[in-house]
Each structure stands twice: as C-alpha cells, then as structure tokens.
Design an enzyme around this catalytic site. Structure first.
Site, short mmCIF file in Angstrom:
data_model
loop_
_atom_site.label_atom_id
_atom_site.label_comp_id
_atom_site.label_asym_id
_atom_site.label_seq_id
_atom_site.Cartn_x
_atom_site.Cartn_y
_atom_site.Cartn_z
N SER A 154 20.53 -28.45 -5.15
CA SER A 154 21.71 -28.52 -4.28
C SER A 154 22.01 -27.12 -3.76
O SER A 154 21.66 -26.13 -4.42
CB SER A 154 22.90 -29.02 -5.10
OG SER A 154 24.11 -28.80 -4.40
N TYR A 167 27.91 -28.12 -12.59
CA TYR A 167 26.96 -28.70 -11.62
C TYR A 167 26.15 -27.57 -10.97
O TYR A 167 24.92 -27.62 -10.93
CB TYR A 167 27.74 -29.48 -10.56
CG TYR A 167 26.87 -30.15 -9.51
CD1 TYR A 167 26.23 -31.35 -9.78
CD2 TYR A 167 26.72 -29.59 -8.24
CE1 TYR A 167 25.45 -31.99 -8.81
CE2 TYR A 167 25.94 -30.21 -7.26
CZ TYR A 167 25.31 -31.41 -7.55
OH TYR A 167 24.55 -32.02 -6.59
N1 LIG Z 1 24.51 -36.58 -1.93
C1 LIG Z 1 24.60 -35.28 -1.77
O1 LIG Z 1 25.36 -34.78 -0.94
C2 LIG Z 1 23.77 -34.36 -2.61
C3 LIG Z 1 23.74 -33.02 -2.23
C4 LIG Z 1 22.98 -32.13 -2.99
C5 LIG Z 1 22.28 -32.58 -4.08
N2 LIG Z 1 22.33 -33.90 -4.42
C6 LIG Z 1 21.57 -34.32 -5.59
O2 LIG Z 1 20.72 -35.39 -5.24
C7 LIG Z 1 20.54 -36.24 -6.37
C8 LIG Z 1 20.86 -37.67 -5.97
O3 LIG Z 1 22.18 -37.71 -5.49
P1 LIG Z 1 22.76 -38.98 -4.73
O4 LIG Z 1 23.86 -38.47 -3.88
O5 LIG Z 1 21.68 -39.78 -4.15
O6 LIG Z 1 23.41 -39.76 -5.99
P2 LIG Z 1 23.80 -41.32 -6.15
O7 LIG Z 1 24.13 -41.89 -4.84
O8 LIG Z 1 24.83 -41.33 -7.23
O9 LIG Z 1 22.45 -42.00 -6.70
C9 LIG Z 1 21.96 -41.58 -7.96
C10 LIG Z 1 20.79 -42.44 -8.39
O10 LIG Z 1 20.36 -41.98 -9.69
C11 LIG Z 1 20.55 -43.01 -10.67
N3 LIG Z 1 21.01 -42.36 -11.89
C12 LIG Z 1 22.15 -41.65 -12.07
N4 LIG Z 1 22.23 -41.22 -13.34
C13 LIG Z 1 21.12 -41.66 -13.98
C14 LIG Z 1 20.62 -41.54 -15.29
N5 LIG Z 1 21.29 -40.88 -16.24
N6 LIG Z 1 19.44 -42.13 -15.58
C15 LIG Z 1 18.75 -42.81 -14.63
N7 LIG Z 1 19.16 -42.97 -13.38
C16 LIG Z 1 20.35 -42.40 -13.05
C17 LIG Z 1 21.56 -43.97 -10.04
O11 LIG Z 1 21.43 -45.30 -10.54
P3 LIG Z 1 22.32 -45.79 -11.83
O12 LIG Z 1 23.68 -45.24 -11.63
O13 LIG Z 1 22.23 -47.27 -11.77
O14 LIG Z 1 21.62 -45.23 -13.03
C18 LIG Z 1 21.12 -43.91 -8.57
O15 LIG Z 1 19.97 -44.67 -8.34
C19 LIG Z 1 21.40 -35.68 -7.48
O16 LIG Z 1 20.63 -34.85 -8.32
C20 LIG Z 1 22.43 -34.85 -6.73
O17 LIG Z 1 22.94 -33.79 -7.51
C21 LIG Z 1 23.07 -34.80 -3.72
#
Ligand SMILES: NC(=O)c1ccc[n+]([C@@H]2O[C@H](COP(=O)([O-])OP(=O)(O)OC[C@H]3O[C@@H](n4cnc5c(N)ncnc54)[C@H](OP(=O)(O)O)[C@@H]3O)[C@@H](O)[C@H]2O)c1
Length: 269
Positions: A154, A167
């Site tokens: 991130s 984070y």
């Molecule tokens: N969205 C943003 O703006 C953004 C920006 C920078 C970085 N990121 C990074 O990108 C990654 C994904 O973010 P996102 O926004 O796509 O998140 P999200 O919408 O919450 O999706 C997260 C995914 O990971 C799974 N997950 C969460 N915790 C888990 C665990 N302990 N074990 C197995 N599966 C798990 C969730 O399914 P379940 O909940 O069913 O397990 C879901 O499929 C993260 O590392 C986040 O820090 C996101």
C-alpha cells in the site's frame, strides 16, 4: 536462465500454462487479480475464510470457463497456511510459478488507542501470513524454474497516511521483505516485488469512501482526481509475473494516480 530465455519460448507478454496461488481472491483486489491472471492463461488457486462466498465465486468462474480452484483458509493461522500450501503442492505437482500475497486488512485508530490484540491481529493477517506463505512456497517456486512473488502492499507503507500506524508498518515491512527475498532467491529464479496502491474502491474501502468529506479530501489530494479501479492494480500485478518483467525484482511500485509524488501546490499555479 529460464526467464531470460522468455519462459521456455512462450510469449513474453503471456502467462499461458503458469500456475498461481492468490490469497483472498473472493473480493476486491484479489478477485480482480484472479480474473486477470486466468484471462492471461494461468491456472489459479485462491482462498478466503468464507466458504459460501468462495463457492459462489468458484461457481461463477466455472460458468465463465475459468480454471480456478479454492480452499477455505484463514491466512492468519499458521496451521491453515501449511494446509493451504500442501493443497497447492498436490494440485500443481510440487511446482508453482506465482504467489500473490494479497490478504490484508486495517483497524484504523490513533496509535495511543491500539490494543495488544489489534497489533497481533494486523501483524498476523497482513505480514506474518505473507512472510510464512513465501517461505512455504519457496520450494514450489524454485521447482517451477520461473517463480514470481507479488506482495499487495500500500502507499501507506511508502508515505505516512494517518488512520493506521500498524497497517503502515505491515506494508512497509512487506516492501522491505520484497527486497530481501529478491536478493536471497534470485539464484533460484524467483523474483519478488511489491505493488502499492492508493485508495481503490473495494469492500474494504467502501465504508470510508461513502463519507463524502473523506472522499472529497482523497480526490483533492490525488493529482488524477479520482480513486483507482481494481483492474488498474491487477494489470500491474500480472505484468510483474510475466517473462516481459524478467529483470524487475525487489521493487515497490505505486499505483496511486500520482498521490505519492504530490508535494505542494502554490495558489494560482
Ligand atoms: N482497497 C484499497 O484501497 C487498497 C489500497 C492499498 C492496499 N490494499 C491492500 O490490498 C489487499 C486487498 O484489499 P481489498 O481492498 O481488496 O480488501 P477486501 O475487499 O476486504 O477483500 C479482501 C479479500 O481477502 C480475504 N481475506 C481477508 N482476510 C483473510 C484472511 N485472514 N484469510 C483469508 N482470506 C482473507 C477476503 O475474504 P474473507 O473476508 O471471506 O476471508 C477477501 O476475499 C489488502 O492487503 C489491502 O491492504 C487495498
């Protein structure tokens, strides 16, 4: 050197015939990465904690003719990570080309208010999971002779963004790990890179983006004047895994509409 040769004669801009593990593939960025990789010819295994959602995604992918399988796994649990990698090893005959360490979340608080359990939860989910899965994947990636790890980091691991010092620390640690592993595992034909997005609209960020004041602040601080799309991150992830990226390793690349290079604007300019 398998990758320098263009992945054994395959197209430099293709991932045809490769295998991947993408953690957290049922929503948001992970879901987009699964689809991007499959469309480029990869056979993908993914995981999440919610069995019903995982099965729904697998079913939808089956209908589209996508080669995706899945395991229920809480990536924050050491035992479940071991079981996951054992499944992957059986599925792909002891070899793996691509590991995408995507799982991550945030608990936003001022630093003074964090509790011990917040710290261990975020460290286990965001960093320890990625570290241990990389260790477990090492023999499989090495056996493939053309391995690639991508950490979903991130911009919060590159610059200070208030709303979560733990984070930010987990993401900064990922960026450093990408450098260490790049040097340690280059001899095994494994490249490791970090991708660092700014705000992308996903189920994780939907609640904060629905706060209009916050959304306007985000837009005003982002030179491109908008949030990003998951597909704009998954394309970079896929590129980093391609033979076309065969000399890129240990890097952290921001996908941020210019957020991290935005310094200061004088009035009237
Ligand atoms: N969205 C943003 O703006 C953004 C920006 C920078 C970085 N990121 C990074 O990108 C990654 C994904 O973010 P996102 O926004 O796509 O998140 P999200 O919408 O919450 O999706 C997260 C995914 O990971 C799974 N997950 C969460 N915790 C888990 C665990 N302990 N074990 C197995 N599966 C798990 C969730 O399914 P379940 O909940 O069913 O397990 C879901 O499929 C993260 O590392 C986040 O820090 C996101």
């Amino acid at each position: 050197m398998a990758e320098a040769d263009g992945n054994g004669g395959l197209n430099r801009w293709s991932l045809e015939g490769m295998t991947a593990l993408v953690t957290g593939g049922t929503k948001g960025l992970g879901h987009a990465v699964v689809e991007e990789l499959v469309e480029l010819g990869v056979t993908v295994h993914t995981c999440s904690r919610n069995e019903a959602e995982l099965n729904k995604c697998i079913h939808e992918w089956e209908i589209k003719g996508f080669k995706v399988s899945g395991s229920v796994c809480d990536a924050s649990s050491r035992a479940e990570r071991e079981k996951l990698m054992s499944n992957v090893s059986s599925l792909f005959n002891g070899k793996l080309n691509i590991l995408i360490n995507n799982v991550g979340t945030n608990v936003g608080k001022p630093t003074e208010e964090y509790k011990e359990e917040d710290f261990s939860f975020l460290m286990a989910t965001n960093f320890e999971s990625a570290y241990h899965l990389s260790q477990l994947a090492h023999p499989l990636l090495k056996a493939s002779k053309a391995g690639s790890i991508v950490f979903m980091s991130s911009v919060c691991g590159v610059v200070s963004v208030t709303g979560g010092s733990i984070y930010g620390a987990t993401k900064g640690a990922m960026n450093q790990l990408a450098k260490n592993l790049a040097c340690e595992w280059a001899k095994d034909n494994i490249r490791t890179n970090s991708v660092a997005p700014w705000i992308i609209r996903t189920p994780l960020t939907e609640p904060v983006l629905s706060d209009e004041k916050f959304y306007k602040e985000v837009i005003s601080r982002t030179p491109m004047g908008r949030t990003g799309e998951s597909k704009e991150v998954s394309s970079l992830v896929a590129f980093l895994c391609m033979p076309a990226a065969s000399y890129i390793t240990g890097q952290t690349i921001c996908v941020d509409g210019g957020f991290t290079i935005n310094g200061f604007s004088f009035p009237g300019t």
